[in-house]
Design an enzyme around this catalytic site. Structure first.
Site, mmCIF file in Angstrom:
data_model
loop_
_atom_site.group_PDB
_atom_site.id
_atom_site.type_symbol
_atom_site.label_atom_id
_atom_site.label_comp_id
_atom_site.label_asym_id
_atom_site.label_seq_id
_atom_site.Cartn_x
_atom_site.Cartn_y
_atom_site.Cartn_z
ATOM 1 N N GLY A 1 -4.457 -5.918 -9.635
ATOM 2 C CA GLY A 1 -4.181 -5.110 -10.819
ATOM 3 C C GLY A 1 -3.613 -5.893 -11.989
ATOM 4 O O GLY A 1 -3.116 -5.318 -12.950
ATOM 5 N N ASN B 1 -11.507 0.642 -3.401
ATOM 6 C CA ASN B 1 -10.232 1.288 -3.080
ATOM 7 C C ASN B 1 -9.788 2.052 -4.331
ATOM 8 O O ASN B 1 -9.332 1.439 -5.294
ATOM 9 C CB ASN B 1 -9.198 0.219 -2.691
ATOM 10 C CG ASN B 1 -7.825 0.825 -2.454
ATOM 11 O OD1 ASN B 1 -7.658 2.044 -2.456
ATOM 12 N ND2 ASN B 1 -6.837 -0.032 -2.254
ATOM 13 N N LYS C 1 -7.361 3.997 -4.691
ATOM 14 C CA LYS C 1 -5.903 4.194 -4.743
ATOM 15 C C LYS C 1 -5.600 5.650 -5.106
ATOM 16 O O LYS C 1 -6.360 6.534 -4.712
ATOM 17 C CB LYS C 1 -5.272 3.177 -5.707
ATOM 18 C CG LYS C 1 -5.733 1.743 -5.379
ATOM 19 C CD LYS C 1 -4.954 0.663 -6.051
ATOM 20 C CE LYS C 1 -5.490 -0.695 -5.614
ATOM 21 N NZ LYS C 1 -4.762 -1.818 -6.179
ATOM 22 N N GLU D 1 0.283 -2.624 -1.340
ATOM 23 C CA GLU D 1 1.072 -1.513 -1.911
ATOM 24 C C GLU D 1 1.750 -0.707 -0.802
ATOM 25 O O GLU D 1 2.843 -0.177 -0.990
ATOM 26 C CB GLU D 1 0.159 -0.642 -2.790
ATOM 27 C CG GLU D 1 -0.197 -1.362 -4.087
ATOM 28 C CD GLU D 1 -1.574 -1.065 -4.637
ATOM 29 O OE1 GLU D 1 -2.172 -0.038 -4.285
ATOM 30 O OE2 GLU D 1 -2.068 -1.897 -5.443
ATOM 31 N N GLU E 1 -6.063 -10.371 -0.052
ATOM 32 C CA GLU E 1 -5.716 -9.884 -1.382
ATOM 33 C C GLU E 1 -4.408 -10.527 -1.832
ATOM 34 O O GLU E 1 -3.318 -10.042 -1.485
ATOM 35 C CB GLU E 1 -5.535 -8.360 -1.366
ATOM 36 C CG GLU E 1 -6.781 -7.590 -0.982
ATOM 37 C CD GLU E 1 -6.786 -6.183 -1.575
ATOM 38 O OE1 GLU E 1 -7.805 -5.809 -2.155
ATOM 39 O OE2 GLU E 1 -5.769 -5.478 -1.481
ATOM 40 N N SER F 1 -8.281 -8.135 -8.750
ATOM 41 C CA SER F 1 -8.913 -8.316 -10.063
ATOM 42 C C SER F 1 -10.347 -8.835 -9.961
ATOM 43 O O SER F 1 -10.807 -9.593 -10.817
ATOM 44 C CB SER F 1 -8.073 -9.225 -10.971
ATOM 45 O OG SER F 1 -6.819 -8.635 -11.220
ATOM 46 N N HIS G 1 -2.496 -2.542 3.186
ATOM 47 C CA HIS G 1 -2.618 -2.907 1.775
ATOM 48 C C HIS G 1 -1.237 -3.311 1.252
ATOM 49 O O HIS G 1 -0.225 -2.738 1.649
ATOM 50 C CB HIS G 1 -3.184 -1.735 0.968
ATOM 51 C CG HIS G 1 -3.563 -2.147 -0.420
ATOM 52 N ND1 HIS G 1 -2.637 -2.276 -1.418
ATOM 53 C CD2 HIS G 1 -4.760 -2.502 -0.950
ATOM 54 C CE1 HIS G 1 -3.255 -2.696 -2.523
ATOM 55 N NE2 HIS G 1 -4.539 -2.838 -2.260
#
Ligand code: 13P
Length: 252
Positions: free
Chosen positions: A175, A9, A11, A99, A169, A215, A97
């Site tokens: 991140g 991904n 992003k 985000e 996730e 991560s 996701h």
């Protein structure tokens, strides 16, 4: 045997030239050393999907979008439809996701519509779920993830569900450099599989690919993927370096 998948991904990273370089770098490494029995795909920004599909398909990998609209077509300025994604040659789409949930207010009810829309256009949805840190600390993580899975996937028939990939996730691992331990990942993946099996049956849940994201990198992928219910990864930061990404794909 269920499918193993490693998906990158990207992003909101890379300009056109950098994206092209990364795609060709991945292709070059794969020519030399293609990990076996794993599907590899990249999810670049949508503007590069056609480029990615062309390069990927010539070189034994695949691509997908990071998001798409729940609507079929029409006056939705700035949106990209499932049909458009599919028409580039992309085969997958990431849906839900964290985000998107956090910064764009996407709720399970909307994600359920997106999953249906993706399937309608023959895209494989990679449905993301995962708890935030406060939920884990309050020991609510199973409840939270279970609800996310039910709310966005349980409207599907078993036949429709067959195509769906799930990605766990944990938001606190995305991140942050703080990955879930292999035991934490395995425990949650087994739980998700049980939730799926209660609804769609054991055989179907057994065939469902469940990815881990957060991560995950070239150094820790092997111990994560060694777990019986972890079928690969959804990789953020480490997918922006071709060598690391392909190394992760070779970590089964
Ligand atoms: P990182 O690998 O950068 O933690 O991101 C994971 C992720 O969000 C993939 O979708």
């Amino acid at each position: 045997m269920r499918k193993k998948i490693v998906a990158g991904n990207w992003k909101m990273n890379k300009n056109f030239e950098e994206a092209e370089d990364l795609l060709f770098d991945i292709a070059d490494i794969l020519k030399e050393n293609r990990p076996e029995d794993v599907e590899i795909l990249v999810c670049p920004p949508a503007i590069y999907l056609e480029l990615a599909a062309d390069i990927a398909h010539e070189n034994g990998f695949d691509c997908g979008a990071q998001n798409m609209s729940e609507h079929e077509s029409g006056a939705y300025t700035g949106e990209i439809s499932a049909a458009m994604v599919a028409s580039t040659g992309a085969k997958y789409v990431i849906i839900g996701h964290s985000e998107r949930r956090t910064y764009f207010g996407e709720k399970d009810s909307l994600l359920a519509l997106k999953v249906t829309q993706a399937l309608k256009h023959n895209l494989t949805p990679i449905y993301c779920c995962g708890e935030v840190l406060a939920e884990r600390e309050a020991e609510k993580h199973f409840e939270v993830v279970g609800e996310q899975v039910k709310n966005a996937l349980f409207h599907l028939t078993a036949e429709e569900f067959e195509k769906v990939v799930v990605a766990y996730e944990p938001v606190w691992a995305i991140g942050t450099g703080r990955t879930a331990s292999p035991a934490q990942a395995q425990e949650m993946h087994a739980f998700i599989r049980k939730v799926l099996s209660d609804k769609f049956g054991v055989a179907q849940a057994d065939q469902t690919t469940i990815l881990y994201g957060g991560s995950c990198n070239a150094a820790n992928a092997r111990e994560l993927f060694a777990n019986p219910d972890v079928d690969g990864g959804l990789i953020g930061g480490a997918s922006l370096k071709a060598e690391d990404f392909v190394k992760i794909a070779g970590s089964f």
